[in-house]
Design a protein around this motif. Sequence first.
Motif, PDB file in Angstrom:
ATOM      1  N   HIS A 110     -62.523  62.112  -2.117  1.00 36.38           N
ATOM      2  CA  HIS A 110     -61.096  62.298  -2.406  1.00 36.38           C
ATOM      3  C   HIS A 110     -60.208  61.278  -1.679  1.00 36.38           C
ATOM      4  O   HIS A 110     -59.129  60.922  -2.154  1.00 36.38           O
ATOM      5  CB  HIS A 110     -60.696  63.735  -2.015  1.00 36.38           C
ATOM      6  N   GLU A 111     -60.664  60.806  -0.502  1.00 30.78           N
ATOM      7  CA  GLU A 111     -59.815  59.897   0.280  1.00 30.78           C
ATOM      8  C   GLU A 111     -59.816  58.462  -0.275  1.00 30.78           C
ATOM      9  O   GLU A 111     -58.990  57.646   0.089  1.00 30.78           O
ATOM     10  CB  GLU A 111     -60.247  59.919   1.760  1.00 30.78           C
ATOM     11  N   ASP A 112     -60.755  58.164  -1.177  1.00 33.81           N
ATOM     12  CA  ASP A 112     -60.776  56.868  -1.851  1.00 33.81           C
ATOM     13  C   ASP A 112     -59.621  56.844  -2.867  1.00 33.81           C
ATOM     14  O   ASP A 112     -59.528  57.723  -3.723  1.00 33.81           O
ATOM     15  CB  ASP A 112     -62.124  56.717  -2.572  1.00 33.81           C
ATOM     16  N   PRO A 113     -58.716  55.842  -2.798  1.00 35.84           N
ATOM     17  CA  PRO A 113     -57.554  55.804  -3.713  1.00 35.84           C
ATOM     18  C   PRO A 113     -57.939  55.903  -5.191  1.00 35.84           C
ATOM     19  O   PRO A 113     -57.222  56.508  -5.983  1.00 35.84           O
ATOM     20  CB  PRO A 113     -56.911  54.438  -3.419  1.00 35.84           C
ATOM     21  N   ARG A 114     -59.114  55.361  -5.562  1.00 37.42           N
ATOM     22  CA  ARG A 114     -59.519  55.414  -6.971  1.00 37.42           C
ATOM     23  C   ARG A 114     -59.984  56.805  -7.385  1.00 37.42           C
ATOM     24  O   ARG A 114     -60.056  57.121  -8.566  1.00 37.42           O
ATOM     25  CB  ARG A 114     -60.652  54.409  -7.226  1.00 37.42           C
ATOM     26  N   LYS A 115     -60.347  57.632  -6.392  1.00 32.36           N
ATOM     27  CA  LYS A 115     -60.836  58.981  -6.694  1.00 32.36           C
ATOM     28  C   LYS A 115     -59.807  60.061  -6.338  1.00 32.36           C
ATOM     29  O   LYS A 115     -60.131  61.241  -6.322  1.00 32.36           O
ATOM     30  CB  LYS A 115     -62.132  59.245  -5.918  1.00 32.36           C
ATOM     31  N   LYS A 116     -58.604  59.655  -6.033  1.00 28.67           N
ATOM     32  CA  LYS A 116     -57.571  60.589  -5.569  1.00 28.67           C
ATOM     33  C   LYS A 116     -57.306  61.685  -6.608  1.00 28.67           C
ATOM     34  O   LYS A 116     -57.206  61.401  -7.803  1.00 28.67           O
ATOM     35  CB  LYS A 116     -56.273  59.824  -5.282  1.00 28.67           C
ATOM     36  N   LEU A 117     -57.215  62.924  -6.127  1.00 28.34           N
ATOM     37  CA  LEU A 117     -56.947  64.065  -7.018  1.00 28.34           C
ATOM     38  C   LEU A 117     -55.435  64.283  -7.079  1.00 28.34           C
ATOM     39  O   LEU A 117     -54.849  65.019  -6.284  1.00 28.34           O
ATOM     40  CB  LEU A 117     -57.682  65.309  -6.508  1.00 28.34           C
ATOM     41  N   ILE A 118     -54.806  63.626  -8.047  1.00 30.25           N
ATOM     42  CA  ILE A 118     -53.339  63.632  -8.134  1.00 30.25           C
ATOM     43  C   ILE A 118     -52.802  65.034  -8.418  1.00 30.25           C
ATOM     44  O   ILE A 118     -51.750  65.420  -7.906  1.00 30.25           O
ATOM     45  CB  ILE A 118     -52.875  62.630  -9.221  1.00 30.25           C
ATOM     46  N   ALA A 119     -53.519  65.816  -9.223  1.00 31.57           N
ATOM     47  CA  ALA A 119     -53.040  67.175  -9.567  1.00 31.57           C
ATOM     48  C   ALA A 119     -53.357  68.198  -8.476  1.00 31.57           C
ATOM     49  O   ALA A 119     -53.014  69.372  -8.595  1.00 31.57           O
ATOM     50  CB  ALA A 119     -53.649  67.619 -10.893  1.00 31.57           C
ATOM     51  N   GLY A 120     -54.033  67.764  -7.406  1.00 30.00           N
ATOM     52  CA  GLY A 120     -54.264  68.652  -6.260  1.00 30.00           C
ATOM     53  C   GLY A 120     -55.311  69.714  -6.511  1.00 30.00           C
ATOM     54  O   GLY A 120     -56.367  69.452  -7.089  1.00 30.00           O
TER      55      GLY A 120
END
Length: 458
Positions: A316-326
């Motif tokens: 999750h901490e990788d910007p490309r894998k970020k969970l935008i919807a939480g």
Amino acid sequence: MEKENIAVGLDIGTTKIVAMIGKKNEYGKLEILGVGKSKSLGVARGVVNNITQTIQSIQLAVNEAEANSGYKINDVVVGIAGQHIRSIQHTDYVIRNNPEEVISGRDIQLLIDQVNKLAMLPGEEIIHVLPQEFKIDGQSEIKEPIGMYGGRLEASFHVVVGQAASIRNVGRCIQSSDIELSGLTLEPLASAEAVLSQEEKEAGVALIDIGGGTTDLAIFKDGIIRHTAVVPFGGNVITDDIKEGCSNIEKQAELLKTKFGSAWPGENKDNEIVSIPGLRGRDPKEISLKNLSKIIHARVVEIIEQVFTEIKAYGHEDPRKKLIAGIVLTGGGSQLKHIKQLVEYITGMDTRIGYPNEHLAGNSSEEISSPLFATAVGLVMNSIENNSNSAYKIELKEVEKETPKVASQPVIQEKIEDVSDVIEEEIDLETETTENKIKRSFFDRYVEKIKDFLDNAE
């Protein structure tokens, strides 16, 4: 009389068993025809540990659903969970004989069959093989390869693995309850189907389903399932802690948790006290709500931290894998007061409570729209996708003749009838989409395995 497309889901949980009968209405929404609910007595942490009690609980739930709906259940799609579930990432490829021919469903199936032959640990079996992205001759990020040209077809897979014995025990319980097993689905995937929107799956979202015995996690990004996990703790461990900490019985502990409990102790004033009756003429016991919430808080923090560890393991901490919807919370445990705020505090991610009402018809009762029923609603939706005819209308004469089922010792029938009549007619593999083909392969393979196992049982 023409058969209706009636779907049935069976959620075998640690605290409750839910049988739900539904169909799609003219607006494409799910209309719930009947629900049966019973206390789950033979299941611990999502795994069957008492066959006889589980059969009795299933029969009670099924009978109630049939009585409420006026339909007779033939077969069910069942949710699989439990601490034995794990997932792995795997990449595989096939070299096509004729690159001049377009890629078809047969090529996809060949690749999936290859992954299904992977060697697992002793006693383990593959439950789901979920393709994530395809590569054709080195061209990556292809979501739908059917209809394209290429010689080398490669895909990355999310493979869900579970204990074969646990899965077969579930099959035995279903069969001994006089109904057929038409499909198996991982419970967090069913819950996700019921409560997540496509936009959330695209943006990146973690679904946390807090049940009685387990907490299930499913992570989606770019519309694709990326990670699944089952944490072997749920609402029951919170109840056990209250029972120990406040020296009361389980029934009282459960009531204290649901009526007065909070995951955030700061919300309670020091002078807030609840009095509970003493046992057998003993004096009533006074319990401080602040202390109650401290007990709940400690255990919920532990559960959420374990789930957050899995989210971080996904990357999750990788910007490309970020969970935008939480995060989306669902399941019975998500109804605990202030749990949303606590999850946001621990993870730093936007959080909402997930209700399955988006896919339900407008006239659905408030109870069915509760997070408690998210998994059951998802299982019914899964059954609809399989085009199952899982139940039929009981004629009035039949109702008069019908006698209630009596819970009995499990009896393995010598011959299990073929369930192929509840599957839609075979679709031509050349035109079938990847998604349909994958669903069909899980379905066929599992029903066959469980039928063979039950046929050969002593």
